[in-house]
Design a protein around this motif. Structure first.
Motif, PDB file in Angstrom:
ATOM      1  N   GLY A 143       0.823  -1.227  -0.052  1.00  0.00           N
ATOM      2  CA  GLY A 143       0.044   0.116   0.025  1.00  0.00           C
ATOM      3  C   GLY A 143       0.817   1.322  -0.076  1.00  0.00           C
ATOM      4  N   VAL A 144       1.755   1.243   0.915  1.00  0.00           N
ATOM      5  CA  VAL A 144       2.719   2.606   0.883  1.00  0.00           C
ATOM      6  C   VAL A 144       3.251   2.700  -0.583  1.00  0.00           C
ATOM      7  N   LEU A 145       3.959   1.530  -1.052  1.00  0.00           N
ATOM      8  CA  LEU A 145       4.734   1.827  -2.105  1.00  0.00           C
ATOM      9  C   LEU A 145       3.724   1.929  -3.631  1.00  0.00           C
ATOM     10  N   THR A 146       2.453   1.516  -3.337  1.00  0.00           N
ATOM     11  CA  THR A 146       1.593   1.536  -4.735  1.00  0.00           C
ATOM     12  C   THR A 146       0.721   2.796  -4.651  1.00  0.00           C
ATOM     13  N   ARG A 147       0.167   2.808  -3.442  1.00  0.00           N
ATOM     14  CA  ARG A 147      -1.097   3.812  -3.554  1.00  0.00           C
ATOM     15  C   ARG A 147      -0.629   5.154  -3.738  1.00  0.00           C
ATOM     16  N   LYS A 148      -1.547   6.157  -4.435  1.00  0.00           N
ATOM     17  CA  LYS A 148      -1.104   7.437  -4.510  1.00  0.00           C
ATOM     18  C   LYS A 148      -1.701   8.492  -3.918  1.00  0.00           C
ATOM     19  N   ILE A 158      -2.038   5.965   2.078  1.00  0.00           N
ATOM     20  CA  ILE A 158      -0.590   5.476   2.417  1.00  0.00           C
ATOM     21  C   ILE A 158      -0.311   5.323   4.003  1.00  0.00           C
ATOM     22  N   VAL A 177       0.228  11.798  -4.136  1.00  0.00           N
ATOM     23  CA  VAL A 177       1.783  11.926  -3.623  1.00  0.00           C
ATOM     24  C   VAL A 177       2.656  12.309  -4.882  1.00  0.00           C
ATOM     25  N   ASP A 178       2.334  12.010  -6.112  1.00  0.00           N
ATOM     26  CA  ASP A 178       3.142  12.248  -7.210  1.00  0.00           C
ATOM     27  C   ASP A 178       3.194  13.821  -7.500  1.00  0.00           C
ATOM     28  N   MET A 187       3.567  15.745  -5.332  1.00  0.00           N
ATOM     29  CA  MET A 187       4.261  16.539  -4.399  1.00  0.00           C
ATOM     30  C   MET A 187       5.669  16.156  -4.615  1.00  0.00           C
ATOM     31  N   SER A 188       6.364  16.534  -5.561  1.00  0.00           N
ATOM     32  CA  SER A 188       7.837  16.306  -5.700  1.00  0.00           C
ATOM     33  C   SER A 188       8.553  17.611  -5.846  1.00  0.00           C
TER      34      SER A 188
END
Lengths: 639, 101
Positions: B22-27, B32, B93-94, B96-97
């Motif tokens: 979940g942490v790695l794949t969900r946006k 997360i 999250v994407d 927020m880079s």
């Protein structure tokens, strides 16, 4: 008075400082007045020094003033010091005296120019460096002055720097001089390694220990002479001088008459104790001088720019001086240098007066008939022309005739022939200039004709003073053959080494040969004048006779020397420079520097990819890192 | 079927895996955060199972610590989430880079 010797260069330097810092925004009168006063003050101090020297016994006329220890590196030690002896005294008087007149004249000539103050700062600086050059008691101080006048000539020739042509003339003068200076510098190195000193007075006795014709002495002399060909505009480094006419006319007068170009002659005469030991070097000097005298004189025959004619005349007259040096007649060289300073200064200032009156017209094809409109200029110009043409009684006759006589006497008959031909050309082109400018009908535009006027007093008074000097300046050196006494020769004698100096005519019983030669040179001058008269003053006088054809075309284009230099030297240099610029500089050097930068940037770019800013990528890496660490841990436990 | 230690640990591992995925794949940031909670709880489960197995209380104390820290983390995390929402209007999250190199 001699203890105050240092004041002579200090005054012009003071003028530079005053005008640079204290007299900002002052009127032209104050600026020009201060500058002129400073040079005049130097002249007065020099005059005082001269009389003090004169009062001493002839053999002890040598005064050195050590100022401070200047450079001490290893074995090398150079003092900053001044020297007053008969030779440098003559030069000091000429430089300060003629320069003072030129300064005063410039106040009138440069009136209204926006760079008025700048002009006088440069002018003062020029005189300062020239004085260093002639007063230094060693080659290094001389070299500082030598370079200084080179710099000032650059500044002054390109004075009107907004004009591309004038700016590049200044550049040309500077670069040409640098080529010669390189030779001078090498000569100084060689002198140091040979003698272990660069002081004139210390070298002289050491040089006597060398046999006549010693290789190292010849090398030194030839290198020194290379320097002299640059500064004094001799073959093959003469082309800058005619171009230098782009500068303001008083500058031309200063460069041509009192300073700069005379430096080479002075340097050779100063080094006479070396040259006298090297017959080969002297032969080179004599031939270069003689050929330059003729070469430049022939070019002068057809020039149409009033100042260019005078410029080639200077190159030619300097050739005479080197011819004199080359045959060992050093006193004749300095004598001619002095009389030349008078009449060439006069002629240049006179041409400046003409240009001033003609609203900046320099082409003699559109002049004519100025005799009645500018009487003072005309009469003074006439005296200068007669003097340079070698008419008996005037300054130029005595000095030029002495050179020709000494050349003949030292068995250089071919050189004498060259010299007498050059003298004939001189008489011809100078009178051509005079006739075209001052006689006949006015050929310029109506506006110019209306504007023509005599110059102000500030300009004509220096002309009159110089005219007087041009007329009587030769009487210090009347040859014995004419029943006179050559005081000038006696005055300079202590400076000259005993080797190879040809003494005056007193050793000869009946100077028949001297009379004959004198008659020949006078005859030649008169024929030159008559020829110029019949060509340019008769009915056919005019512009047509100035046209171009065949031989005249060759002369008019100055034997294409400038073009040859351009094709043979400049263009290949430019090409090579371009190749170096492209492959070595831009390719290798820039490539290396930029390569390092690019490498670092591209490595940074690689690492930057890791920094995505996306939290989840970091988490993935963290996870993978943990797995790897765990794997290693397990591996180590199990292994 | 007797429930043994291995079963607890297996469940813990599966939960941890789900959380990690979940942490790695969900946006969505909230998801997360929830996944992180899941991972923490899977670890807690393993701790308690092992504590029972070893008859030791120390692990249970650690579980309390983890619970406390998780509670504090949620409080702070939610506060951050709310201000991110206000600032960006998105929970992706994407997006927020801003700190990328």
């Amino acid at each position: 008075m001699l203890e105050l010797l240092y004041l002579i260069p200090v005054f012009p330097l003071l003028g530079v400082l005053l005008n640079t810092f204290a007299l900002r925004g002052q009127s032209e009168k104050v600026v020009g007045g201060v500058a002129s006063l400073m040079v005049a003050a130097s002249f007065i101090v020099a005059l005082g020094g001269f009389f003090e020297l004169l009062g001493m016994p002839a053999d002890s006329r040598h005064f050195e003033l050590d100022l401070f220890r200047w450079i001490i590196v290893g074995d090398f030690a150079a003092q900053a010091g001044f020297l007053a002896d008969p030779l440098s005294m003559v030069m000091m008087l000429i430089v300060t005296g003629v320069s003072a007149l030129i300064h005063i004249y410039s106040i009138g000539y440069m009136h209204g120019d926006e760079g008025f103050r700048k002009f006088f700062i440069y002018l003062n600086l020029f005189v300062f460096f020239m004085l260093l050059l002639v007063m230094g008691n060693n080659y290094l101080v001389m070299f500082v002055g030598w370079e200084g006048v080179g710099l000032c000539s650059y500044l002054l020739i390109g004075f009107w720097y907004t004009d591309e042509l004038k700016a590049s003339a200044g550049k040309k003068a500077f670069i040409m001089n640098r080529i010669g200076d390189f030779g001078f510098l090498l000569a100084i190195f060689l002198i140091w390694t040979t003698f272990g000193t660069i002081n004139f007075a210390e070298i002289e006795p050491m040089a006597q220990a060398y046999p006549v014709g010693a290789g190292v002495i010849t090398a030194i002399c030839l290198l020194l002479f290379t320097g002299a060909t640059g500064k004094s505009a001799q073959l093959p480094l003469y082309t800058w001088l005619p171009d230098a006419m782009a500068g303001p006319t008083p500058v031309s007068a200063l460069i041509h008459a009192a300073t700069m170009v005379t430096a080479g002659v002075y340097m050779i005469v100063r080094s006479n104790f070396l040259f006298s030991l090297s017959p080969d070097a002297m032969l080179v000097v004599a031939w270069v001088g003689g050929l330059t005298a003729l070469f430049a004189a022939t070019i002068g025959l057809v020039q149409t720019d009033i100042k260019k004619v005078l410029a080639y005349s200077t190159v030619s007259q300097l050739g005479f001086m080197f011819l004199a040096c080359g045959v060992g007649a050093y006193t004749a060289a300095i004598f001619h240098l002095m009389t030349h300073a008078f009449f060439k200064g006069l002629l240049f200032l006179g041409s400046g007066s003409v240009i001033h009156g003609m609203s900046n017209e320099q082409d003699i094809r559109v002049m004519g008939g100025l005799k009645s409109k500018m009487p003072t200029t005309y009469w003074t110009f006439l005296i200068g022309t007669l003097a340079i043409a070698g008419i008996p009684g005037l300054a130029g006759f005595f000095s030029k005739d002495e050179i020709l006589w000494k050349t003949y006497e030292s068995h250089h008959v071919i050189l004498w022939g060259i010299g007498i031909t050059a003298a004939f050309c001189t008489a011809f082109y100078m009178f051509r200039l005079l006739f075209l400018t001052f006689f006949g009908k006015f050929r310029g535009s109506k506006a110019q004709e209306h504007h023509v006027h005599e110059s102000p007093k500030l300009m004509t008074v220096p002309l009159i003073i110089l005219a007087v000097l041009s007329a009587i300046g030769g009487y210090v050196g009347v040859p014995h053959a004419l029943g006179g006494h050559n005081y000038f020769h006696d005055w300079l004698l202590p400076v000259l080494s005993s080797h190879g100096v040809t003494h005056g005519g007193e050793h000869h019983g009946v100077p028949t040969a001297e009379y004959v030669l004198m008659a020949v040179s006078v005859l030649v001058a008169v024929i030159g004048i008559m020829l110029a008269r019949s060509w340019y003053l008769g009915k056919s006088s005019t512009v047509e006779s100035l046209g171009k054809s065949g031989m005249r075309n060759l002369l008019y284009n100055k034997y294409w020397v400038d073009q040859i230099y351009d094709t043979v030297i400049s263009q290949p240099l430019v090409k090579v420079s371009e190749i170096f610029a492209k492959y070595v500089d831009q390719g290798t050097v820039d490539g290396a520097v930029n390569g390092v930068g690019t490498t670092v940037v591209s490595f940074g770019g690689l690492v930057r990819k890791i920094q995505t800013g996306v939290t989840q990528n970091y988490a993935v890496m963290m996870g993978m890192g943990t797995v790897v660490l765990l794997g290693m841990l397990i591996w180590s436990v199990l292994g | 079927m007797q429930v043994e230690l291995a079963h607890y640990l297996l469940l813990g591992a599966v939960l941890f895996g789900i959380g990690a995925m979940g942490v790695l794949t969900r946006k969505n940031l909230i998801i997360i955060l929830m996944s992180v909670e899941l991972m923490l709880n899977s670890v807690n489960l393993s701790f308690i199972a092992l504590a029972r197995h070893a008859a030791d209380q120390e692990a249970q104390v650690i579980v309390f610590f983890v619970l406390c820290v998780a509670a504090a983390e949620v409080a702070v995390g939610l506060a951050i989430l709310i201000s991110v929402w206000r600032k960006r209007g998105s929970m992706n999250v994407d997006a927020m880079s801003a700190l990328k190199g």
